[in-house]
Write an enzyme that holds these catalytic residues in place. Sequence first.
Site, PDB file in Angstrom:
ATOM      1  N   THR A  10      -5.598   2.580  -7.024  1.00  0.00           N
ATOM      2  CA  THR A  10      -6.892   2.488  -6.324  1.00  0.00           C
ATOM      3  C   THR A  10      -7.720   3.738  -6.599  1.00  0.00           C
ATOM      4  OG1 THR A  10      -5.922   1.094  -4.636  1.00  0.00           O
ATOM      5  CG2 THR A  10      -7.977   2.213  -4.062  1.00  0.00           C
ATOM      6  N   SER A  24       0.824  -1.213   0.000  1.00  0.00           N
ATOM      7  CA  SER A  24       0.000   0.000   0.000  1.00  0.00           C
ATOM      8  C   SER A  24       0.858   1.263   0.000  1.00  0.00           C
ATOM      9  CB  SER A  24      -0.873  -0.005   1.253  1.00  0.00           C
ATOM     10  OG  SER A  24      -1.422   1.273   1.478  1.00  0.00           O
ATOM     11  N   TYR A  59      -2.031   5.259  -4.248  1.00  0.00           N
ATOM     12  CA  TYR A  59      -3.036   6.294  -4.056  1.00  0.00           C
ATOM     13  C   TYR A  59      -2.519   7.476  -4.853  1.00  0.00           C
ATOM     14  CZ  TYR A  59      -5.986   4.029  -0.624  1.00  0.00           C
ATOM     15  OH  TYR A  59      -6.880   3.197  -0.007  1.00  0.00           O
ATOM     16  N   VAL A 109     -13.572 -12.237   0.607  1.00  0.00           N
ATOM     17  CA  VAL A 109     -12.983 -13.584   0.498  1.00  0.00           C
ATOM     18  C   VAL A 109     -12.489 -14.036   1.881  1.00  0.00           C
ATOM     19  CG1 VAL A 109     -11.106 -14.950  -0.504  1.00  0.00           C
ATOM     20  CG2 VAL A 109     -12.282 -13.215  -1.889  1.00  0.00           C
ATOM     21  N   HIS A 135     -13.669  -2.178  -1.784  1.00  0.00           N
ATOM     22  CA  HIS A 135     -12.765  -1.799  -0.693  1.00  0.00           C
ATOM     23  C   HIS A 135     -13.220  -2.474   0.622  1.00  0.00           C
ATOM     24  CE1 HIS A 135      -9.542   1.398  -0.204  1.00  0.00           C
ATOM     25  NE2 HIS A 135      -9.716   1.079   1.058  1.00  0.00           N
ATOM     26  N   LYS A 153      -8.024  -0.522  -9.370  1.00  0.00           N
ATOM     27  CA  LYS A 153      -8.703  -1.195  -8.254  1.00  0.00           C
ATOM     28  C   LYS A 153      -9.928  -0.393  -7.817  1.00  0.00           C
ATOM     29  CE  LYS A 153      -7.698  -3.033  -3.602  1.00  0.00           C
ATOM     30  NZ  LYS A 153      -8.207  -2.097  -2.607  1.00  0.00           N
TER      31      LYS A 153
END
Length: 389
Positions: free
Chosen positions: A178, A128, A152, A318, A284, A260
Amino acid sequence: MAGHWADFQYEIYLNGTTGGVPRLPTDLTRLEELTERRLGPGPVGYVAGAAGDGSTERANRAALERRRIVPRMLRDVRERDLSVEVLGRALPAPLALAPVGVLSIMHPEAEPAAARAAAARGVPYILSSASSTPMEQVAEAMGDAERWFQLYWPKDPDVARSFLARARASGYSVLVVTLDTPLLSWRPRDLDQAYLPFLHGVGTANYFTDPAFRAGLAKSVEEDPNAAVLHFVGMFADPGKTWPDLALLREQWDGPIVLKGILHPDDALRAADAGMDGVVVSNHGGRQVAGAVAAADALPRVAEAAGDRLTVLFDSGVRTGADVFKALALGARAVLLGRPYVYGLALDGQAGVDHVIRCLLAEFDLTLALSGHAGPATVSASDLEDGPA
Ligand SMILES: Cc1cc2nc3c(=O)[nH]c(=O)nc-3n(C[C@H](O)[C@H](O)[C@H](O)COP(=O)(O)O)c2cc1C
Ligand SMILES: O=C(O)C(=O)c1ccccc1
């Protein structure tokens, strides 16, 4: 590698006759509660929390649970091969670890521990932008493994350029951009507990070490940390971006780019038109738009629109090997695992993440076998039935 019959079913169901009771449960849905007991409500609230009334997060689970696998018999499943090709890369199984920021609130070893666990199993770890460890340090922890970086997309183009240059220089090859977080949503659990890690500078490591970010500050991070945090909050993402802006990213990144947070089939078409390589169908984890469509319900339509122009990945909900199977049947090439590995990290560091990966894949391997499949390639929509809504 993780794929060899999912490690011979996690070493004949947890180390044959010598293993004893496992350190962590093998039902990954139990990890959240254990983590809450260990760490208390603040950090767990941040990870487990969702947008608004939590309805999207619940819908993610319900949409996966509603669909039921219809197993087939007598199809010779002695030898299984879980591997898949994703963006021209051979993965041992249809799995990557989702980008999750601020992992130091879970465990002192944070992102490098998760990255090492993934690398040891050949599973891509997506770092991230909001990690608590600078990307260069995590890259080292990844060793020879494929390095994926989640961007980001910052408001300041100099910071964006600098992040891409640093990611490239430290060996990241796949860029995951994202799009669903140009602002952080309304998250009552965090607001009510006044627990927002980034307001305390957690998750800012990539920014505070960045020359372009630092150049935008009136006083240095060390002199005025509060101003630096506010600067981060104002620029880490950009609600002003539009589709034509992707051209600049496409020019600045040679490797595959994956968008994403795609939920609408028309957005998948736009992604393909913009020269993107893939999409992650994701909401998200229900953390952004309360009331949004469940990710699994959006998946078939996005996959259909993508056709063979885009690689379709999936996350949001998931938790089990059966969920991986269902995501593939609904049109995904592979899934990203989110919260469960974060709880594994909280409970047992690198070993906890390793356990989570192995449990998920052992269960996926057995789901495949017992449903009559020797690998992901034969799984299709006809293996699922829609249960009652
Ligand atoms: C604590 C937390 C932090 C997250 N941080 C990021 C992030 O920095 N970048 C990003 O693209 N997604 C982030 N996500 C979203 C995950 O990548 C993923 O989409 C989500 O966890 C999937 O839902 P699930 O965990 O319910 O399966 C975060 C999720 C959680 C739970
Ligand atoms: O909490 C999140 O979901 C997330 O994506 C994020 C965004 C900025 C900083 C830390 C995490």
